[in-house]
Motif scaffolding. Structure first.
Motif, short mmCIF file in Angstrom:
data_model
loop_
_atom_site.label_atom_id
_atom_site.label_comp_id
_atom_site.label_asym_id
_atom_site.label_seq_id
_atom_site.Cartn_x
_atom_site.Cartn_y
_atom_site.Cartn_z
N ALA A 261 0.83 -1.21 0.00
CA ALA A 261 0.00 0.00 0.00
C ALA A 261 0.86 1.25 0.00
CB ALA A 261 -0.91 -0.02 1.22
N ALA A 262 1.94 1.22 0.80
CA ALA A 262 2.83 2.38 0.84
C ALA A 262 3.49 2.60 -0.50
CB ALA A 262 3.87 2.19 1.93
N ARG A 263 3.93 1.54 -1.16
CA ARG A 263 4.57 1.65 -2.47
C ARG A 263 3.58 2.17 -3.51
NH1 ARG A 263 9.90 0.92 -3.85
NH2 ARG A 263 9.25 -0.31 -5.69
N THR A 264 2.33 1.69 -3.40
CA THR A 264 1.30 2.14 -4.38
C THR A 264 1.00 3.62 -4.20
OG1 THR A 264 0.32 -0.08 -4.33
CG2 THR A 264 -1.03 1.71 -5.21
N ALA A 265 0.86 4.06 -2.93
CA ALA A 265 0.58 5.47 -2.66
C ALA A 265 1.73 6.36 -3.12
CB ALA A 265 0.33 5.67 -1.16
N LYS A 266 2.95 5.89 -2.92
CA LYS A 266 4.12 6.67 -3.33
C LYS A 266 4.19 6.75 -4.85
CE LYS A 266 9.10 6.91 -2.67
NZ LYS A 266 10.29 6.26 -2.06
N ALA A 267 3.81 5.65 -5.53
CA ALA A 267 3.83 5.65 -6.99
C ALA A 267 2.80 6.62 -7.56
CB ALA A 267 3.58 4.22 -7.49
N LYS A 268 1.62 6.66 -6.91
CA LYS A 268 0.57 7.57 -7.37
C LYS A 268 0.99 9.02 -7.21
CE LYS A 268 -3.40 4.51 -6.75
NZ LYS A 268 -4.66 4.31 -6.00
#
Length: 270
Positions: A261-268
């Motif tokens: 989730a943290a990686r996805t939020a950072k990517a967004k």
């Protein structure tokens, strides 16, 4: 010669010979029979019973009655046998504490072995019951550990766990751990069925079967520098294994989920 032959054929000759033979037999028996030893054994047995009765009247009669007949505070001891006394007193369960819980636990032993033997002999004199086993009965000699494990898992593991670590029962009762319990006491427990445990007389589990079970417990609970099966988690089975799975397995999944989730939020945001 004729006179001597006539005397030998006298009608009373056979009776005289028989009397002489009986007298000789009686004399030899009186000389060599162990009468003194038998009398000494009887005297020692009587003294042991007498001393056991004294101990009983002081420490046991208030609950079990003056003649072992039982009362509202304790069951009858008539017919329980010496083995039951040796187990209960030898493990410290008896005399019981004033305030009892769901069952009497093992605790510090009050009497020494001589006193325990005296108590057991006195109780055995009240009625026939299982005797204290000999070392030959519970010793490791000639035992089949594999057969013992099979018998233990079939008859005992449901309560004591498959390695004898113990377990919980209903209404606050429990099956105690068998680690550190003397082989003699394990044998006596199977023979007499103390408290919540069913009894396994020789008609159910033979003396050889009991020996095999004791050998199995000694093998799985003896000194081990290494467990061939890996980390045993206390040998408690599904409880500790399930707890391990929940804490570490589920924890790992949560950690991975948070990381994704943290990686996805950072990517967004990028």
């Amino acid at each position: 010669m004729k006179k001597l032959s006539a005397r030998r054929r006298h009608p009373l000759a056979a009776v005289v010979v028989l009397l002489l033979a009986l007298a000789a037999t009686g004399g030899l028996y009186a000389a060599f029979a162990p009468a003194g030893k038998a009398q000494a054994d009887d005297s020692a047995q009587s003294l042991t019973i007498k001393e056991g009765k004294k101990l009983y009247e002081v420490g046991c009669a208030s609950c079990h009655g003056t003649g072992g007949q039982g009362s509202s505070d304790g069951p009858s001891l008539v017919g329980v046998g010496a083995a039951a006394v040796d187990f209960q007193v030898g493990t410290g369960r008896m005399p019981a504490a004033t305030s009892q819980g769901a069952q009497v636990p093992r605790k510090k032993v009050v009497y020494n072995q001589t006193q325990i033997d005296q108590l057991a002999t006195y109780i055995a004199s009240l009625g026939a019951g299982p005797n204290v086993p000999t070392k030959e009965q519970y010793g490791p000699g000639g035992a089949d550990i594999a057969k013992g494990g099979e018998l233990f898992r079939t008859n005992c593991a449901q309560c004591h766990n498959f390695t004898g670590k113990g377990g919980a029962l209903t209404k606050g009762k429990f099956a105690p751990s068998l680690e550190g319990v003397a082989p003699k006491h394990i044998y006596e427990a199977m023979q007499t069925g103390p408290q919540n445990m069913p009894s396994f007389p020789d008609t159910t589990l033979s003396s050889k079967n009991k020996k095999d079970i004791i050998a199995y417990l000694n093998a799985v609970n003896g000194d081990k520098t290494e467990n061939p099966g890996g980390l045993e988690l206390g040998g408690l089975g599904p409880v500790s294994e399930g707890l391990f799975a929940w804490i570490f397995g589920l924890g790992a999944l949560i950690t991975v989920a948070v990381w994704v989730a943290a990686r996805t939020a950072k990517a967004k945001k990028s």
